[in-house]
Design a protein around this motif. Structure first.
Motif, PDB file in Angstrom:
ATOM      1  N   LYS A 243      -6.847 -34.817  68.202  1.00 32.41           N
ATOM      2  CA  LYS A 243      -6.916 -34.587  69.646  1.00 32.41           C
ATOM      3  C   LYS A 243      -7.886 -33.441  69.911  1.00 32.41           C
TER       4      LYS A 243
ATOM      5  N   HIS B 279       0.625 -25.636  58.742  1.00 34.12           N
ATOM      6  CA  HIS B 279       1.698 -26.478  59.281  1.00 34.12           C
ATOM      7  C   HIS B 279       2.838 -25.653  59.881  1.00 34.12           C
TER       8      HIS B 279
ATOM      9  N   GLY C 265       2.105 -27.081  65.100  1.00 28.96           N
ATOM     10  CA  GLY C 265       1.679 -28.457  65.231  1.00 28.96           C
ATOM     11  C   GLY C 265       2.763 -29.463  64.900  1.00 28.96           C
ATOM     12  N   MET C 266       2.421 -30.691  65.201  1.00 33.63           N
ATOM     13  CA  MET C 266       3.386 -31.772  65.168  1.00 33.63           C
ATOM     14  C   MET C 266       2.980 -32.825  64.140  1.00 33.63           C
TER      15      MET C 266
ATOM     16  N   ARG D  17       3.756 -37.086  63.239  1.00 29.44           N
ATOM     17  CA  ARG D  17       4.299 -38.325  63.793  1.00 29.44           C
ATOM     18  C   ARG D  17       5.205 -39.001  62.772  1.00 29.44           C
TER      19      ARG D  17
ATOM     20  N   ASN E 258       4.380 -40.515  59.529  1.00 27.11           N
ATOM     21  CA  ASN E 258       4.027 -39.628  58.424  1.00 27.11           C
ATOM     22  C   ASN E 258       5.209 -38.930  57.755  1.00 27.11           C
TER      23      ASN E 258
HETATM   24  C1  HEM Z   1      -2.413 -30.109  51.906  1.00 29.38           C
HETATM   25  C2  HEM Z   1      -2.768 -31.224  52.410  1.00 29.38           C
HETATM   26  C3  HEM Z   1      -2.468 -31.626  53.823  1.00 29.38           C
HETATM   27  C4  HEM Z   1      -1.870 -32.770  54.200  1.00 29.38           C
HETATM   28  C5  HEM Z   1      -1.387 -33.897  53.295  1.00 29.38           C
HETATM   29  C6  HEM Z   1      -1.767 -32.739  55.642  1.00 29.38           C
HETATM   30  C7  HEM Z   1      -1.212 -33.742  56.392  1.00 29.38           C
HETATM   31  C8  HEM Z   1      -0.939 -33.645  57.728  1.00 29.38           C
HETATM   32  C9  HEM Z   1      -0.251 -34.642  58.493  1.00 29.38           C
HETATM   33  C10 HEM Z   1       0.243 -35.968  57.951  1.00 29.38           C
HETATM   34  C11 HEM Z   1      -0.118 -34.178  59.756  1.00 29.38           C
HETATM   35  C12 HEM Z   1       0.550 -34.891  60.934  1.00 29.38           C
HETATM   36  C13 HEM Z   1      -0.470 -35.715  61.655  1.00 29.38           C
HETATM   37  C14 HEM Z   1       0.193 -36.714  62.565  1.00 29.38           C
HETATM   38  O1  HEM Z   1       1.299 -37.139  62.261  1.00 29.38           O
HETATM   39  O2  HEM Z   1      -0.429 -37.075  63.565  1.00 29.38           O
HETATM   40  C15 HEM Z   1      -0.754 -32.888  59.809  1.00 29.38           C
HETATM   41  C16 HEM Z   1      -0.853 -32.111  60.942  1.00 29.38           C
HETATM   42  C17 HEM Z   1      -1.535 -30.922  60.996  1.00 29.38           C
HETATM   43  N1  HEM Z   1      -2.237 -30.336  59.961  1.00 29.38           N
HETATM   44 FE1  HEM Z   1      -2.229 -30.917  58.030  1.00 29.38          FE
HETATM   45  N2  HEM Z   1      -2.309 -31.577  56.109  1.00 29.38           N
HETATM   46  C18 HEM Z   1      -2.759 -30.867  55.043  1.00 29.38           C
HETATM   47  C19 HEM Z   1      -3.400 -29.643  55.095  1.00 29.38           C
HETATM   48  C20 HEM Z   1      -3.747 -29.002  56.271  1.00 29.38           C
HETATM   49  C21 HEM Z   1      -4.645 -27.860  56.353  1.00 29.38           C
HETATM   50  C22 HEM Z   1      -5.380 -27.254  55.168  1.00 29.38           C
HETATM   51  C23 HEM Z   1      -4.715 -27.499  57.665  1.00 29.38           C
HETATM   52  C24 HEM Z   1      -5.505 -26.422  58.326  1.00 29.38           C
HETATM   53  C25 HEM Z   1      -6.065 -25.420  57.707  1.00 29.38           C
HETATM   54  C26 HEM Z   1      -3.848 -28.402  58.399  1.00 29.38           C
HETATM   55  C27 HEM Z   1      -3.611 -28.319  59.744  1.00 29.38           C
HETATM   56  C28 HEM Z   1      -2.796 -29.179  60.449  1.00 29.38           C
HETATM   57  C29 HEM Z   1      -2.418 -28.988  61.840  1.00 29.38           C
HETATM   58  C30 HEM Z   1      -2.808 -27.819  62.752  1.00 29.38           C
HETATM   59  C31 HEM Z   1      -1.622 -30.095  62.189  1.00 29.38           C
HETATM   60  C32 HEM Z   1      -0.960 -30.364  63.551  1.00 29.38           C
HETATM   61  C33 HEM Z   1      -1.784 -31.258  64.411  1.00 29.38           C
HETATM   62  C34 HEM Z   1      -1.151 -31.507  65.790  1.00 29.38           C
HETATM   63  O3  HEM Z   1      -0.158 -30.894  66.168  1.00 29.38           O
HETATM   64  O4  HEM Z   1      -1.683 -32.366  66.496  1.00 29.38           O
HETATM   65  N3  HEM Z   1      -3.301 -29.297  57.520  1.00 29.38           N
HETATM   66  N4  HEM Z   1      -1.248 -32.582  58.562  1.00 29.38           N
END
Ligand code: HEM
Length: 266
Positions: A37, A131, A134-135, A137, A140
């Protein structure tokens, strides 16, 4: 930023490109569609910059700075963002499925994707701390809450109540794939270290997150989770350093073929 920087080996703003007749963008790839988004906010920032100072600030720099500022706004650390990135002229649709880790990934698979980009295990554990806001879904985390959530959280009454809530947001069968819940249910809108404390309790929402603490292969990652759960300052310092590293992954192709886009979408 993870999606933006890991897909093509580099923070080149390829993720912002819309589909055209000759280009298949990354936005509609299965892993990104419905998940990403904020594209309009990037457009607004770009518009303002182009009217004040045309042709100078790349979309890739805007994304990296916006990620930093978003962290500050929710209580997280500040870090200086090195600038001068160029934007790509192409996108990497196919790479979205090879380079990005998925929520059901095991520890070794996640580690290998970070190492491939020059990021260490410490970077991986610290960056996962994003994490804390943020949210996610339902699609996942369904397998996790109907899978080993009970085993990792030790069936204590508080965890059981939490699990019941999660299951009502995300039924075992029948759609609802896009129902969302916070990954840090304790302080969902605050950038802090409670994400790691949740992992200590075995209540991580994503399988990929809980693996950092519970995987049999995760001796080093487990120690880091414990450290950041105890010491928020250590987490903030490492997160800042690791975000600079993540933001500095460059797509070498952009040195020759890169540009400063006028519109981040094309
Ligand atoms: C280690 C591996 C990682 C995996 C497997 C992963 C996976 C995910 C998944 C599945 C979601 C949910 C998305 C959804 O359901 O729409 C998510 C959300 C998010 N991830 Fe990760 N992530 C990883 C690492 C990171 C890193 C390194 C960052 C930033 C430095 C990050 C920042 C975020 C943020 C801010 C959200 C929330 C997005 C929202 O609220 O719309 N993630 N991630």
């Amino acid at each position: 930023l993870l999606s933006a920087c890991l897909i093509r080996q580099g923070c080149d703003a390829s993720i912002l490109l819309d589909d055209t007749i000759t280009l298949q963008g990354e936005k509609k790839a299965p892993i990104n569609v419905d998940a990403l988004k904020g594209f309009r906010i990037i457009d607004r920032i770009k518009n303002k910059l182009e009217s004040e100072c045309p042709g100078i600030v790349s979309c890739a720099d805007i994304l990296t700075i916006a990620a930093r500022d978003a962290v500050i706004l929710v209580g997280g650390p500040y870090w200086d963002v090195p600038v001068g990135r160029k934007d790509s002229k192409t996108a990497g649709y196919a790479l979205t499925s090879t380079n990005l880790p998925t929520s059901d990934a095991g520890l070794l698979s996640i580690i290998s994707k970070f190492l491939y980009q020059g990021l260490s295990i410490t970077d991986m554990v610290a960056l996962s701390g994003a994490h804390t806001i943020g949210m996610a879904r339902c699609v996942n985390f369904r397998a996790r809450i109907y899978g080993d959530f009970e085993a990792t959280s030790g069936m204590n009454p508080i965890s059981e109540t939490h699990l019941t809530n999660l299951k009502s947001v995300c039924p075992a069968a029948g759609g609802e794939d896009n129902n969302e819940t916070a990954m840090d249910y304790v302080t969902p809108n605050l950038f802090d270290n409670s994400f790691y404390q949740i992992l200590l309790k075995g209540e991580g929402l994503l399988n990929s997150d809980q693996e950092l603490y519970s995987s049999l292969f995760g001796i080093e990652t487990k120690k880091l989770v414990q450290k950041y759960a105890e010491n928020q300052i250590a987490f903030f310092q490492q997160f800042s350093d690791s975000m600079v590293k993540l933001g500095n992954i460059t797509n070498p192709d952009t040195y020759v073929n890169g540009e400063v886009r006028k519109n981040c979408r094309f």
